[in-house]
Design a protein around this motif. Structure first.
Motif, PDB file in Angstrom:
ATOM      1  N   LEU A  91       0.890  -1.276   0.238  1.00  0.00           N
ATOM      2  CA  LEU A  91      -0.067   0.342   0.045  1.00  0.00           C
ATOM      3  C   LEU A  91       0.768   1.425   0.027  1.00  0.00           C
ATOM      4  O   LEU A  91       1.875   1.212   0.401  1.00  0.00           O
ATOM      5  N   SER A  92       0.401   2.225  -0.557  1.00  0.00           N
ATOM      6  CA  SER A  92       1.079   3.579  -0.755  1.00  0.00           C
ATOM      7  C   SER A  92       0.910   4.158   0.712  1.00  0.00           C
ATOM      8  O   SER A  92       0.025   3.914   1.478  1.00  0.00           O
ATOM      9  N   ASP A  93       2.020   5.112   1.051  1.00  0.00           N
ATOM     10  CA  ASP A  93       2.101   5.625   2.463  1.00  0.00           C
ATOM     11  C   ASP A  93       0.753   6.582   2.608  1.00  0.00           C
ATOM     12  O   ASP A  93       0.383   6.605   3.907  1.00  0.00           O
ATOM     13  N   ASP A  94       0.080   6.957   1.669  1.00  0.00           N
ATOM     14  CA  ASP A  94      -1.123   7.954   2.097  1.00  0.00           C
ATOM     15  C   ASP A  94      -2.251   7.148   2.390  1.00  0.00           C
ATOM     16  O   ASP A  94      -3.468   7.753   2.679  1.00  0.00           O
ATOM     17  N   VAL A  95      -2.432   5.604   2.126  1.00  0.00           N
ATOM     18  CA  VAL A  95      -3.577   5.111   2.386  1.00  0.00           C
ATOM     19  C   VAL A  95      -3.597   4.687   3.913  1.00  0.00           C
ATOM     20  O   VAL A  95      -2.664   4.259   4.631  1.00  0.00           O
ATOM     21  N   LYS A  96      -4.765   5.055   4.553  1.00  0.00           N
ATOM     22  CA  LYS A  96      -4.823   4.956   6.099  1.00  0.00           C
ATOM     23  C   LYS A  96      -5.175   3.465   6.391  1.00  0.00           C
ATOM     24  O   LYS A  96      -5.698   2.527   5.389  1.00  0.00           O
ATOM     25  N   ARG A  97      -4.263   2.907   7.319  1.00  0.00           N
ATOM     26  CA  ARG A  97      -4.484   1.589   7.866  1.00  0.00           C
ATOM     27  C   ARG A  97      -5.460   1.284   8.699  1.00  0.00           C
ATOM     28  O   ARG A  97      -6.010   2.371   9.449  1.00  0.00           O
ATOM     29  N   PRO A  98      -5.932  -0.065   8.540  1.00  0.00           N
ATOM     30  CA  PRO A  98      -7.115  -0.246   9.343  1.00  0.00           C
ATOM     31  C   PRO A  98      -6.960  -0.054  10.948  1.00  0.00           C
ATOM     32  O   PRO A  98      -5.742  -0.330  11.354  1.00  0.00           O
ATOM     33  N   PRO A  99      -7.751   0.544  11.612  1.00  0.00           N
ATOM     34  CA  PRO A  99      -7.460   0.487  13.281  1.00  0.00           C
ATOM     35  C   PRO A  99      -7.229  -0.742  13.695  1.00  0.00           C
ATOM     36  O   PRO A  99      -7.830  -1.977  13.694  1.00  0.00           O
ATOM     37  N   LYS A 100      -6.125  -0.854  14.556  1.00  0.00           N
ATOM     38  CA  LYS A 100      -5.758  -2.055  15.394  1.00  0.00           C
ATOM     39  C   LYS A 100      -7.013  -2.767  16.156  1.00  0.00           C
ATOM     40  O   LYS A 100      -6.976  -3.829  16.063  1.00  0.00           O
ATOM     41  N   LEU A 101      -7.988  -1.962  16.531  1.00  0.00           N
ATOM     42  CA  LEU A 101      -9.090  -2.416  17.191  1.00  0.00           C
ATOM     43  C   LEU A 101      -9.806  -3.591  16.461  1.00  0.00           C
ATOM     44  O   LEU A 101     -10.317  -4.381  17.262  1.00  0.00           O
ATOM     45  N   LEU A 102      -9.929  -3.341  15.133  1.00  0.00           N
ATOM     46  CA  LEU A 102     -10.390  -4.316  14.180  1.00  0.00           C
ATOM     47  C   LEU A 102      -9.766  -5.775  14.251  1.00  0.00           C
ATOM     48  O   LEU A 102     -10.309  -6.722  13.583  1.00  0.00           O
ATOM     49  N   ARG A 103      -8.499  -5.457  14.631  1.00  0.00           N
ATOM     50  CA  ARG A 103      -7.742  -6.864  14.318  1.00  0.00           C
ATOM     51  C   ARG A 103      -7.713  -7.681  13.108  1.00  0.00           C
ATOM     52  O   ARG A 103      -7.747  -8.805  12.843  1.00  0.00           O
ATOM     53  N   ILE A 104      -7.695  -6.729  12.122  1.00  0.00           N
ATOM     54  CA  ILE A 104      -7.681  -7.337  10.809  1.00  0.00           C
ATOM     55  C   ILE A 104      -6.285  -7.934  10.366  1.00  0.00           C
ATOM     56  O   ILE A 104      -5.241  -6.856  10.408  1.00  0.00           O
ATOM     57  N   SER A 105      -6.187  -9.204  10.017  1.00  0.00           N
ATOM     58  CA  SER A 105      -4.727  -9.722   9.769  1.00  0.00           C
ATOM     59  C   SER A 105      -4.753 -10.173   8.192  1.00  0.00           C
ATOM     60  O   SER A 105      -3.747 -10.697   8.021  1.00  0.00           O
TER      61      SER A 105
END
Length: 115
Positions: A91-105
């Motif tokens: 992913l490019s740096d400008d794409v927001k990562r999913p919140p850790k709270l969602l635990r998407i792996s």
């Protein structure tokens, strides 16, 4: 909730990327609105509900799908599940990562079909 409320509205609104895929059991064509992130040679999809979701299983079984994005349709192939490290590198740096709270792996990566 998604299938009955969000998805129909997203499809009608025309603003979301739409993944077009075939049901592995029914053979029916489905249109699923999703976030689709362009990566080198293809697209990456965040699996908010995990890899056991029907749409993910359909694509893995068919080995292909189409994506309607920005007013055009592209063919995708070679679906594969990738982990968080590989996904975030792609992913490019400008794409927001999913919140850790969602635990998407898990993420789904697909390649563009030349043509």
């Amino acid at each position: 909730m998604n299938k009955r409320v969000f998805n129909p509205r997203a499809l009608a609104g025309g603003k979301w990327p739409i993944l077009i895929h075939v049901g592995r059991n029914s053979g029916a064509t489905y249109r699923t609105p999703l976030d689709a992130y362009p990566v080198d040679g293809g697209y990456l999809f965040v699996l908010v509900y995990g890899s056991r979701s029907d749409w993910v299983q359909n694509i893995l079984a068919a080995s292909s799908a189409r994506l309607r994005v920005d007013g055009k349709e592209v063919e995708l192939a070679a679906p594969r599940l990738v982990g968080e490290d590989e996904a975030f590198r792609a992913l490019s740096d400008d794409v927001k990562r999913p919140p850790k709270l969602l635990r998407i792996s898990e993420f789904l990566r697909m390649d563009l079909v030349a043509g």
